[in-house]
Design a protein around this motif. Structure first.
Motif, PDB file in Angstrom:
ATOM      1  N   GLU A  18       9.205   0.324   7.643  1.00 30.39           N
ATOM      2  CA  GLU A  18       9.861   1.558   7.194  1.00 30.39           C
ATOM      3  C   GLU A  18       9.155   2.219   6.014  1.00 30.39           C
ATOM      4  OE1 GLU A  18      12.047  -1.886   5.085  1.00 30.39           O
ATOM      5  OE2 GLU A  18      10.939  -1.528   6.947  1.00 30.39           O
ATOM      6  N   SER A  19       8.048   1.630   5.557  1.00 31.83           N
ATOM      7  CA  SER A  19       7.365   2.154   4.362  1.00 31.83           C
ATOM      8  C   SER A  19       6.762   3.535   4.619  1.00 31.83           C
ATOM      9  CB  SER A  19       6.220   1.221   3.950  1.00 31.83           C
ATOM     10  OG  SER A  19       6.657  -0.088   3.774  1.00 31.83           O
ATOM     11  N   LYS A  20       6.794   4.359   3.578  1.00 33.95           N
ATOM     12  CA  LYS A  20       6.205   5.701   3.691  1.00 33.95           C
ATOM     13  C   LYS A  20       4.893   5.714   2.911  1.00 33.95           C
ATOM     14  CE  LYS A  20      10.294   8.143   4.812  1.00 33.95           C
ATOM     15  NZ  LYS A  20      10.794   6.963   5.477  1.00 33.95           N
ATOM     16  N   ALA A  74       0.812  -1.219   0.000  1.00 39.40           N
ATOM     17  CA  ALA A  74       0.000   0.000   0.000  1.00 39.40           C
ATOM     18  C   ALA A  74       0.847   1.271   0.000  1.00 39.40           C
ATOM     19  CB  ALA A  74      -0.929  -0.003   1.206  1.00 39.40           C
ATOM     20  N   SER A  75       2.156   1.121   0.254  1.00 42.96           N
ATOM     21  CA  SER A  75       3.037   2.294   0.202  1.00 42.96           C
ATOM     22  C   SER A  75       3.575   2.515  -1.213  1.00 42.96           C
ATOM     23  CB  SER A  75       4.224   2.086   1.150  1.00 42.96           C
ATOM     24  OG  SER A  75       4.854   0.852   0.853  1.00 42.96           O
ATOM     25  N   GLY A  76       3.298   1.588  -2.106  1.00 43.84           N
ATOM     26  CA  GLY A  76       3.818   1.707  -3.470  1.00 43.84           C
ATOM     27  C   GLY A  76       3.011   2.694  -4.300  1.00 43.84           C
ATOM     28  N   LYS A  77       3.553   3.028  -5.464  1.00 43.52           N
ATOM     29  CA  LYS A  77       2.925   4.061  -6.294  1.00 43.52           C
ATOM     30  C   LYS A  77       1.589   3.590  -6.883  1.00 43.52           C
ATOM     31  CE  LYS A  77       6.744   4.950  -8.816  1.00 43.52           C
ATOM     32  NZ  LYS A  77       7.920   4.323  -8.163  1.00 43.52           N
ATOM     33  N   THR A  78       1.421   2.283  -7.047  1.00 45.42           N
ATOM     34  CA  THR A  78       0.099   1.759  -7.427  1.00 45.42           C
ATOM     35  C   THR A  78      -0.710   1.489  -6.155  1.00 45.42           C
ATOM     36  OG1 THR A  78       1.014   0.742  -9.407  1.00 45.42           O
ATOM     37  CG2 THR A  78      -1.133  -0.072  -8.666  1.00 45.42           C
ATOM     38  N   GLY A  79      -0.050   0.911  -5.163  1.00 42.87           N
ATOM     39  CA  GLY A  79      -0.748   0.517  -3.938  1.00 42.87           C
ATOM     40  C   GLY A  79      -1.490   1.662  -3.265  1.00 42.87           C
ATOM     41  N   PRO A 132      -1.590   4.658 -16.931  1.00 43.09           N
ATOM     42  CA  PRO A 132      -1.343   5.352 -15.660  1.00 43.09           C
ATOM     43  C   PRO A 132      -1.677   4.448 -14.469  1.00 43.09           C
ATOM     44  CG  PRO A 132      -2.649   6.722 -17.158  1.00 43.09           C
ATOM     45  CD  PRO A 132      -2.607   5.343 -17.744  1.00 43.09           C
ATOM     46  N   ARG A 133      -0.867   4.550 -13.415  1.00 50.42           N
ATOM     47  CA  ARG A 133      -1.124   3.738 -12.219  1.00 50.42           C
ATOM     48  C   ARG A 133      -2.539   3.976 -11.676  1.00 50.42           C
ATOM     49  NH1 ARG A 133       4.524   4.559 -11.960  1.00 50.42           N
ATOM     50  NH2 ARG A 133       5.671   2.695 -11.285  1.00 50.42           N
ATOM     51  N   ARG A 134      -3.034   5.213 -11.828  1.00 49.92           N
ATOM     52  CA  ARG A 134      -4.392   5.508 -11.340  1.00 49.92           C
ATOM     53  C   ARG A 134      -5.416   4.575 -11.993  1.00 49.92           C
ATOM     54  NH1 ARG A 134      -6.193   7.629  -7.050  1.00 49.92           N
ATOM     55  NH2 ARG A 134      -4.580   9.220  -7.234  1.00 49.92           N
ATOM     56  N   ALA A 189       8.920  -6.227  -6.363  1.00 47.16           N
ATOM     57  CA  ALA A 189      10.323  -5.935  -6.052  1.00 47.16           C
ATOM     58  C   ALA A 189      10.683  -4.544  -6.563  1.00 47.16           C
ATOM     59  CB  ALA A 189      11.216  -6.982  -6.704  1.00 47.16           C
ATOM     60  N   ARG A 190      11.266  -3.749  -5.694  1.00 42.99           N
ATOM     61  CA  ARG A 190      11.733  -2.428  -6.127  1.00 42.99           C
ATOM     62  C   ARG A 190      13.057  -2.606  -6.848  1.00 42.99           C
ATOM     63  NH1 ARG A 190       8.961   2.112  -4.545  1.00 42.99           N
ATOM     64  NH2 ARG A 190       7.731   2.023  -2.633  1.00 42.99           N
ATOM     65  N   PRO A 191      13.323  -1.801  -7.901  1.00 40.10           N
ATOM     66  CA  PRO A 191      14.582  -1.929  -8.625  1.00 40.10           C
ATOM     67  C   PRO A 191      15.765  -1.837  -7.659  1.00 40.10           C
ATOM     68  CG  PRO A 191      13.134  -0.393  -9.722  1.00 40.10           C
ATOM     69  CD  PRO A 191      12.477  -0.755  -8.423  1.00 40.10           C
TER      70      PRO A 191
HETATM   71  N1  NAP Z   1       6.992  -0.230 -13.325  1.00 35.01           N
HETATM   72  C1  NAP Z   1       6.281  -0.680 -14.332  1.00 35.01           C
HETATM   73  O1  NAP Z   1       6.272  -0.124 -15.442  1.00 35.01           O
HETATM   74  C2  NAP Z   1       5.441  -1.921 -14.133  1.00 35.01           C
HETATM   75  C3  NAP Z   1       4.788  -2.461 -15.238  1.00 35.01           C
HETATM   76  C4  NAP Z   1       3.940  -3.551 -15.045  1.00 35.01           C
HETATM   77  C5  NAP Z   1       3.767  -4.091 -13.781  1.00 35.01           C
HETATM   78  N2  NAP Z   1       4.455  -3.569 -12.728  1.00 35.01           N
HETATM   79  C6  NAP Z   1       4.207  -4.159 -11.399  1.00 35.01           C
HETATM   80  O2  NAP Z   1       3.134  -3.460 -10.810  1.00 35.01           O
HETATM   81  C7  NAP Z   1       3.242  -3.511  -9.378  1.00 35.01           C
HETATM   82  C8  NAP Z   1       3.162  -2.099  -8.808  1.00 35.01           C
HETATM   83  O3  NAP Z   1       4.279  -1.365  -9.306  1.00 35.01           O
HETATM   84  P1  NAP Z   1       4.674   0.066  -8.690  1.00 35.01           P
HETATM   85  O4  NAP Z   1       5.818   0.571  -9.513  1.00 35.01           O
HETATM   86  O5  NAP Z   1       3.482   0.922  -8.548  1.00 35.01           O
HETATM   87  O6  NAP Z   1       5.172  -0.391  -7.259  1.00 35.01           O
HETATM   88  P2  NAP Z   1       6.264   0.318  -6.297  1.00 35.01           P
HETATM   89  O7  NAP Z   1       6.002   1.779  -6.224  1.00 35.01           O
HETATM   90  O8  NAP Z   1       7.634  -0.141  -6.668  1.00 35.01           O
HETATM   91  O9  NAP Z   1       5.847  -0.332  -4.886  1.00 35.01           O
HETATM   92  C9  NAP Z   1       6.222  -1.624  -4.540  1.00 35.01           C
HETATM   93  C10 NAP Z   1       5.532  -1.974  -3.234  1.00 35.01           C
HETATM   94  O10 NAP Z   1       5.957  -3.285  -2.834  1.00 35.01           O
HETATM   95  C11 NAP Z   1       6.485  -3.195  -1.519  1.00 35.01           C
HETATM   96  N3  NAP Z   1       7.578  -4.146  -1.316  1.00 35.01           N
HETATM   97  C12 NAP Z   1       8.742  -4.224  -2.009  1.00 35.01           C
HETATM   98  N4  NAP Z   1       9.510  -5.228  -1.497  1.00 35.01           N
HETATM   99  C13 NAP Z   1       8.808  -5.768  -0.458  1.00 35.01           C
HETATM  100  C14 NAP Z   1       9.052  -6.821   0.473  1.00 35.01           C
HETATM  101  N5  NAP Z   1      10.199  -7.517   0.441  1.00 35.01           N
HETATM  102  N6  NAP Z   1       8.097  -7.103   1.412  1.00 35.01           N
HETATM  103  C15 NAP Z   1       6.960  -6.402   1.453  1.00 35.01           C
HETATM  104  N7  NAP Z   1       6.657  -5.378   0.606  1.00 35.01           N
HETATM  105  C16 NAP Z   1       7.561  -5.075  -0.352  1.00 35.01           C
HETATM  106  C17 NAP Z   1       7.004  -1.771  -1.393  1.00 35.01           C
HETATM  107  O11 NAP Z   1       7.138  -1.438  -0.026  1.00 35.01           O
HETATM  108  P3  NAP Z   1       8.153  -0.245   0.446  1.00 35.01           P
HETATM  109  O12 NAP Z   1       7.402   1.042   0.202  1.00 35.01           O
HETATM  110  O13 NAP Z   1       8.371  -0.539   1.875  1.00 35.01           O
HETATM  111  O14 NAP Z   1       9.399  -0.367  -0.406  1.00 35.01           O
HETATM  112  C18 NAP Z   1       5.893  -1.027  -2.095  1.00 35.01           C
HETATM  113  O15 NAP Z   1       4.783  -0.889  -1.244  1.00 35.01           O
HETATM  114  C19 NAP Z   1       4.541  -4.228  -9.098  1.00 35.01           C
HETATM  115  O16 NAP Z   1       4.288  -5.602  -8.876  1.00 35.01           O
HETATM  116  C20 NAP Z   1       5.322  -4.041 -10.391  1.00 35.01           C
HETATM  117  O17 NAP Z   1       6.298  -5.057 -10.580  1.00 35.01           O
HETATM  118  C21 NAP Z   1       5.277  -2.490 -12.880  1.00 35.01           C
END
Ligand code: NAP
Length: 222
Positions: free
Chosen positions: A34-36, A8-13, A178-180, A73-75
């Motif tokens: 530690e999530s924001k 839920a701290s992620g940009k889609t979440g 868009p993530r929205r 997974a974050r990059p």
């Molecule tokens: N980037 C793209 O263009 C793209 C395209 C298609 C699909 N996707 C997928 O769409 C989804 C959302 O992407 P996004 O870029 O919006 O996500 P994001 O901003 O990278 O957020 C990732 C979320 O996963 C959490 N997370 C990461 N490692 C974790 C762990 N070990 N345990 C628990 N939580 C963990 C992060 O927590 P913290 O805040 O604590 O780090 C964050 O809440 C992901 O599955 C991504 O792979 C991405």
């Protein structure tokens, strides 16, 4: 209806949480310690987990009706991230849902999940691990939906003119969204019975005709 959101701290979440609140759901955010999170969702119930082992997840999912999984997974230079987060951690979340009798799950995955030859796989074979994560859900006997978005962006201007192309598994290989709109699609999936046990690929553009997930699903097998 109480909806749990992991990642839920992620940009889609966080957008899934915002859309769920607008749709009238009671929302429980599940994040790491530690999530924001942004101010917009700070009023929500929140469970911060120091680790994501089964017991703490069970506790965090207790009494919820459904779950949107927006973890990913974050990059990073740690190339084991995708295996850990996009597969093993998804498995743990599924097992925990079963123990907590939580039946409805929406997983945010990715276009091209399962494809080996793809530049995104330079990051720890991420598309392969995402497919393993999806498969765990498909085998689970839960009421699941997999949303596979194209390249994600944060463009929120002119969203009204962005129409979503919803299509079945392995029908799209490129495009963005868009993530929205991904967040809105997750909520739409929860409300669309026909989305259960479906993999739905989503991209958006101004050129797509306006439709809904439910109408689009009817055309998947034609
Ligand atoms: N980037 C793209 O263009 C793209 C395209 C298609 C699909 N996707 C997928 O769409 C989804 C959302 O992407 P996004 O870029 O919006 O996500 P994001 O901003 O990278 O957020 C990732 C979320 O996963 C959490 N997370 C990461 N490692 C974790 C762990 N070990 N345990 C628990 N939580 C963990 C992060 O927590 P913290 O805040 O604590 O780090 C964050 O809440 C992901 O599955 C991504 O792979 C991405």
């Amino acid at each position: 209806m109480k909806l749990a959101i992991t990642g839920a701290s992620g940009k889609t979440g966080f957008r899934v949480a915002e859309e769920a609140l607008s749709a009238g759901y009671e929302v429980r955010l599940i994040t790491r310690n530690e999530s924001k999170i942004p101010d917009s969702i700070k009023g929500c119930e929140r469970y911060e987990l120091s680790d994501t082992n089964g017991v703490t997840l069970d506790y965090a999912l207790k009494d919820c009706d459904s779950l949107v999984i927006a973890t990913g997974a974050r990059p990073s230079i740690d190339l084991t991230g995708p295996a850990k987060v996009d597969y093993l951690n998804i498995q743990k979340q599924i097992e925990s849902c079963k123990r907590q009798k939580l039946k409805r799950i929406v997983l945010v995955s990715s276009l091209c999940a399962g494809k080996l030859i793809h530049p995104l796989n330079l990051f720890g074979l991420i598309l392969i691990w995402k497919r393993f994560g999806e498969k765990s859900l498909q085998k689970s006997n839960l009421d699941w939906t997999v949303i596979r978005p194209g390249g994600l962006n944060e463009n929120e201007t002119n969203l009204k003119n962005q129409n979503v192309l919803f299509s079945g598994e392995k029908t799209q290989e490129e495009g963005s969204i868009p993530r929205r709109l991904v967040a809105k699609a997750c909520i739409e999936a929860l409300k669309t019975k026909d989305s259960i046990k479906k993999i739905i690929e989503v991209t958006s553009s101004e050129e797509n005709p306006k439709t809904s997930m439910s109408k689009a699903i009817k055309t998947f097998s034609i």
